[in-house]
Design a protein around this motif. Structure first.
Motif, PDB file in Angstrom:
ATOM      1  N   HIS A  89       0.824  -1.203   0.000  1.00 24.16           N
ATOM      2  CA  HIS A  89       0.000   0.000   0.000  1.00 24.16           C
ATOM      3  C   HIS A  89       0.870   1.269   0.000  1.00 24.16           C
ATOM      4  O   HIS A  89       0.517   2.272  -0.609  1.00 24.16           O
ATOM      5  N   GLU A  90       2.014   1.195   0.654  1.00 24.26           N
ATOM      6  CA  GLU A  90       2.969   2.310   0.609  1.00 24.26           C
ATOM      7  C   GLU A  90       3.427   2.528  -0.828  1.00 24.26           C
ATOM      8  O   GLU A  90       3.489   3.668  -1.302  1.00 24.26           O
ATOM      9  N   ALA A  91       3.729   1.442  -1.521  1.00 20.47           N
ATOM     10  CA  ALA A  91       4.217   1.546  -2.904  1.00 20.47           C
ATOM     11  C   ALA A  91       3.135   2.091  -3.828  1.00 20.47           C
ATOM     12  O   ALA A  91       3.409   2.915  -4.712  1.00 20.47           O
ATOM     13  N   VAL A  92       1.905   1.657  -3.613  1.00 19.59           N
ATOM     14  CA  VAL A  92       0.784   2.117  -4.450  1.00 19.59           C
ATOM     15  C   VAL A  92       0.619   3.631  -4.276  1.00 19.59           C
ATOM     16  O   VAL A  92       0.494   4.383  -5.256  1.00 19.59           O
ATOM     17  N   LEU A  93       0.664   4.104  -3.027  1.00 16.42           N
ATOM     18  CA  LEU A  93       0.495   5.541  -2.767  1.00 16.42           C
ATOM     19  C   LEU A  93       1.693   6.337  -3.309  1.00 16.42           C
ATOM     20  O   LEU A  93       1.515   7.383  -3.923  1.00 16.42           O
ATOM     21  N   ALA A  94       2.891   5.795  -3.104  1.00 16.56           N
ATOM     22  CA  ALA A  94       4.100   6.485  -3.577  1.00 16.56           C
ATOM     23  C   ALA A  94       4.093   6.631  -5.092  1.00 16.56           C
ATOM     24  O   ALA A  94       4.635   7.592  -5.646  1.00 16.56           O
ATOM     25  N   ALA A  95       3.459   5.681  -5.777  1.00 16.78           N
ATOM     26  CA  ALA A  95       3.414   5.731  -7.248  1.00 16.78           C
ATOM     27  C   ALA A  95       2.317   6.673  -7.745  1.00 16.78           C
ATOM     28  O   ALA A  95       2.174   6.882  -8.954  1.00 16.78           O
ATOM     29  N   GLY A  96       1.528   7.226  -6.815  1.00 20.82           N
ATOM     30  CA  GLY A  96       0.479   8.169  -7.204  1.00 20.82           C
ATOM     31  C   GLY A  96      -0.671   7.533  -7.961  1.00 20.82           C
ATOM     32  O   GLY A  96      -1.340   8.181  -8.771  1.00 20.82           O
ATOM     33  N   GLU A  97      -0.934   6.275  -7.690  1.00 19.35           N
ATOM     34  CA  GLU A  97      -2.029   5.562  -8.376  1.00 19.35           C
ATOM     35  C   GLU A  97      -3.385   6.163  -7.989  1.00 19.35           C
ATOM     36  O   GLU A  97      -3.562   6.648  -6.868  1.00 19.35           O
ATOM     37  N   SER A  98      -4.336   6.094  -8.891  1.00 16.48           N
ATOM     38  CA  SER A  98      -5.684   6.576  -8.556  1.00 16.48           C
ATOM     39  C   SER A  98      -6.580   5.425  -8.113  1.00 16.48           C
ATOM     40  O   SER A  98      -7.642   5.628  -7.545  1.00 16.48           O
ATOM     41  N   GLU A  99      -6.143   4.206  -8.395  1.00 19.15           N
ATOM     42  CA  GLU A  99      -6.910   3.053  -7.914  1.00 19.15           C
ATOM     43  C   GLU A  99      -5.989   1.902  -7.522  1.00 19.15           C
ATOM     44  O   GLU A  99      -4.837   1.828  -7.932  1.00 19.15           O
ATOM     45  N   THR A 100      -6.550   1.048  -6.681  1.00 15.01           N
ATOM     46  CA  THR A 100      -5.840  -0.173  -6.298  1.00 15.01           C
ATOM     47  C   THR A 100      -6.882  -1.281  -6.232  1.00 15.01           C
ATOM     48  O   THR A 100      -7.974  -1.120  -6.796  1.00 15.01           O
ATOM     49  N   GLY A 101      -6.573  -2.388  -5.578  1.00 15.15           N
ATOM     50  CA  GLY A 101      -7.571  -3.446  -5.524  1.00 15.15           C
ATOM     51  C   GLY A 101      -7.004  -4.759  -5.044  1.00 15.15           C
ATOM     52  O   GLY A 101      -6.008  -4.785  -4.309  1.00 15.15           O
ATOM     53  N   VAL A 102      -7.629  -5.821  -5.480  1.00 16.19           N
ATOM     54  CA  VAL A 102      -7.299  -7.167  -5.025  1.00 16.19           C
ATOM     55  C   VAL A 102      -7.213  -8.093  -6.229  1.00 16.19           C
ATOM     56  O   VAL A 102      -7.996  -7.949  -7.173  1.00 16.19           O
ATOM     57  N   THR A 103      -6.304  -9.027  -6.163  1.00 17.45           N
ATOM     58  CA  THR A 103      -6.172 -10.026  -7.228  1.00 17.45           C
ATOM     59  C   THR A 103      -6.184 -11.430  -6.635  1.00 17.45           C
ATOM     60  O   THR A 103      -5.488 -11.689  -5.653  1.00 17.45           O
ATOM     61  N   VAL A 104      -6.939 -12.317  -7.240  1.00 12.35           N
ATOM     62  CA  VAL A 104      -6.810 -13.756  -6.947  1.00 12.35           C
ATOM     63  C   VAL A 104      -6.210 -14.389  -8.196  1.00 12.35           C
ATOM     64  O   VAL A 104      -6.687 -14.163  -9.311  1.00 12.35           O
ATOM     65  N   HIS A 105      -5.129 -15.134  -7.986  1.00 15.12           N
ATOM     66  CA  HIS A 105      -4.427 -15.725  -9.131  1.00 15.12           C
ATOM     67  C   HIS A 105      -3.943 -17.127  -8.805  1.00 15.12           C
ATOM     68  O   HIS A 105      -3.833 -17.512  -7.634  1.00 15.12           O
TER      69      HIS A 105
END
Ligand code: GRF
Length: 201
Positions: A130-146
């Motif tokens: 979550h730190e990396a997502v915010l640092a990258a300035g993303e406008s969205e995030t989420g969840v993946t099942v793989h």
């Protein structure tokens, strides 16, 4: 899968995703049962959750064995005793031995708290994601099942859920919001696998 799915959940810590799967089974949102919980950490809260629901537990570490195959064989015999046909990793911090991948082809799932292929791989776990997502300035995030393969966070993506990042989100709020989505997505994916809406092949 025609018969009721028999799941082993591998978890190293809190096990809130394990709980979501147990609840999904008990409440009938997925035609599956959690029949075994495996952990490398004897203090994992996941183990208490399992015991509370009468689910068999196994604490096992590769360090107890002379080589990877003997470790994998011990895992396999426990999985077979419970006739496990699907393995769900949920916050499991250890690498899955090759033999297990070979014996459960396309039958080992993982849940990751980001939109893979972004923000996956080495070091991308827990709050770091979550730190990396915010640092990258993303406008969205989420969840993946793989599905899993030999590379961390790399196998075929089965499903994702997206979430818009708010201006006042910090890593902690994001982690909480994403975790809530995880609890919805994991049982949903298993229900879809059972219904043939998601193919594992
Ligand atoms: C979750 O965020 C999951 O995506 C990741 O590890 C965390 C486990 O949380 N792989 P919990 O132990 O299920 O509460």
């Amino acid at each position: 899968m025609n018969e009721r799915i028999r799941i082993a959940v591998f978890a190293s810590h809190g096990g809130s995703n394990l709980q979501a799967l147990i609840d999904g089974a008990e409440q009938g949102t997925m035609p599956a049962d959690v029949v075994l919980v495996v952990s490398n950490n004897r203090k994992a809260h996941a183990l208490e959750r399992a015991e509370k629901h009468g689910i068999r537990t196994l604490v096992i570490s590769d360090k107890q064995f002379p080589n990877e195959d003997s470790y994998a064989n011990e895992l396999l015999s426990n999985l077979r005793e419970e006739s496990v046909n699907l393995i769900c990793l949920a916050g499991y911090m250890k690498k899955i031995p090759k033999l297990l991948l070979h014996e459960y082809p396309h039958r080992i799932l993982n849940i990751h708290p980001a939109l893979l292929p972004k923000f996956g791989g080495k070091g991308m776990y827990g709050r770091h994601v979550h730190e990396a997502v915010l640092a990258a300035g993303e406008s969205e995030t989420g969840v993946t099942v793989h599905l899993i393969d030999e590379i961390y966070d790399h196998g075929r993506i089965l499903a994702q859920k997206r979430l818009t990042i708010n201006v006042n989100d910090d890593p902690d709020t994001l982690q909480k919001r994403v975790l809530k989505l995880e609890h919805k997505l994991y049982p949903e994916v298993i229900a879809k696998i059972a219904a043939g809406e998601i193919s594992l092949e």
